[in-house]
Design a protein around this motif. Structure first.
Motif, mmCIF file in Angstrom:
data_model
loop_
_atom_site.group_PDB
_atom_site.id
_atom_site.type_symbol
_atom_site.label_atom_id
_atom_site.label_comp_id
_atom_site.label_asym_id
_atom_site.label_seq_id
_atom_site.Cartn_x
_atom_site.Cartn_y
_atom_site.Cartn_z
ATOM 1 N N ARG A 22 102.831 8.300 106.782
ATOM 2 C CA ARG A 22 102.014 7.675 105.747
ATOM 3 C C ARG A 22 101.152 8.730 105.066
ATOM 4 N NH1 ARG A 22 101.648 4.925 110.249
ATOM 5 N NH2 ARG A 22 99.560 5.675 110.719
ATOM 6 N N SER A 43 101.129 5.293 100.868
ATOM 7 C CA SER A 43 102.526 5.572 100.570
ATOM 8 C C SER A 43 103.221 5.880 101.889
ATOM 9 C CB SER A 43 102.623 6.774 99.626
ATOM 10 O OG SER A 43 103.975 7.082 99.360
ATOM 11 N N LYS A 44 104.329 5.189 102.157
ATOM 12 C CA LYS A 44 105.054 5.387 103.404
ATOM 13 C C LYS A 44 106.517 5.663 103.091
ATOM 14 C CE LYS A 44 105.802 3.467 107.973
ATOM 15 N NZ LYS A 44 105.635 2.344 108.863
ATOM 16 N N LYS A 45 107.069 6.672 103.775
ATOM 17 C CA LYS A 45 108.446 7.098 103.551
ATOM 18 C C LYS A 45 109.405 6.302 104.436
ATOM 19 C CE LYS A 45 111.362 11.197 103.937
ATOM 20 N NZ LYS A 45 111.381 12.605 104.308
ATOM 21 N N PHE A 46 110.486 5.838 103.845
ATOM 22 C CA PHE A 46 111.549 5.143 104.570
ATOM 23 C C PHE A 46 112.869 5.833 104.280
ATOM 24 C CE2 PHE A 46 108.248 2.010 104.184
ATOM 25 C CZ PHE A 46 108.274 1.363 105.405
ATOM 26 N N HIS A 54 113.157 6.542 100.273
ATOM 27 C CA HIS A 54 112.317 5.968 99.231
ATOM 28 C C HIS A 54 110.918 5.763 99.810
ATOM 29 C CE1 HIS A 54 113.490 2.416 101.537
ATOM 30 N NE2 HIS A 54 112.447 1.812 101.009
ATOM 31 N N TYR A 55 109.963 5.503 98.929
ATOM 32 C CA TYR A 55 108.588 5.291 99.335
ATOM 33 C C TYR A 55 108.184 3.859 98.997
ATOM 34 C CZ TYR A 55 108.348 10.349 99.578
ATOM 35 O OH TYR A 55 108.579 11.659 99.886
ATOM 36 N N LYS A 56 107.431 3.247 99.899
ATOM 37 C CA LYS A 56 106.791 1.965 99.614
ATOM 38 C C LYS A 56 105.317 2.263 99.433
ATOM 39 C CE LYS A 56 109.964 -1.122 101.978
ATOM 40 N NZ LYS A 56 110.120 -2.133 103.026
ATOM 41 N N LYS A 57 104.736 1.715 98.387
ATOM 42 C CA LYS A 57 103.346 2.008 98.064
ATOM 43 C C LYS A 57 102.548 0.716 97.931
ATOM 44 C CE LYS A 57 104.772 6.148 95.737
ATOM 45 N NZ LYS A 57 106.112 6.113 95.265
ATOM 46 N N HIS A 58 101.322 0.789 98.379
ATOM 47 C CA HIS A 58 100.387 -0.328 98.262
ATOM 48 C C HIS A 58 99.086 0.233 97.720
ATOM 49 C CE1 HIS A 58 103.133 -2.651 100.747
ATOM 50 N NE2 HIS A 58 103.191 -1.597 101.531
#
Length: 123
Positions: A22, A43-46, A54-58
């Motif tokens: 993260r 931002s977290k890397k998957f 890809h990255y998921k961002k909140h």
């Protein structure tokens, strides 16, 4: 507006905190009226099965009128966790499990892009 989108807000101060997979971005920005607000982005890397990622961002927008309540609630929640779990929870490193996961990722994913190369434009 020389090269800027009219919706862009001026960045005043920024800080990045990396924690394993993260990354947290703390940004103080200015509104068009010259007021300040804080954004906190996680931002977290998957990684996909094929090695691509890809990255998921909140993102949280925190306005100055909410600072004091936010600080009180954050401190209360952190104090609760420390009281329940002990002070050793704040000394645990995020990296201990991250290294095992990283070793299992494909070499291709490691060589293309780095998780640490996330820029504010990615958000």
């Amino acid at each position: 507006m020389e090269g800027k989108n009219s919706n862009d807000q001026e960045e005043i101060h920024s800080k990045v905190m990396r924690a394993g997979r993260r990354t947290y971005f703390f940004d103080v920005r200015s509104t068009k009226a010259g007021d300040y607000y804080l954004t906190i982005t996680e931002s977290k890397k998957f990684t996909h099965d094929d090695g691509s990622f890809h990255y998921k961002k909140h993102k949280i927008y925190l306005y100055k009128e909410d600072f004091e309540d936010f600080r009180k609630n954050a401190e209360e929640m952190m104090d609760f966790i420390i009281e329940e779990k002990g002070t050793e929870v704040i000394s645990e490193r995020h990296q201990k499990n991250f290294k095992k996961e990283e070793e299992s990722e494909s070499v291709q994913a490691k060589s293309t892009d780095s998780f640490t190369d996330v820029s504010f434009d990615d958000i």
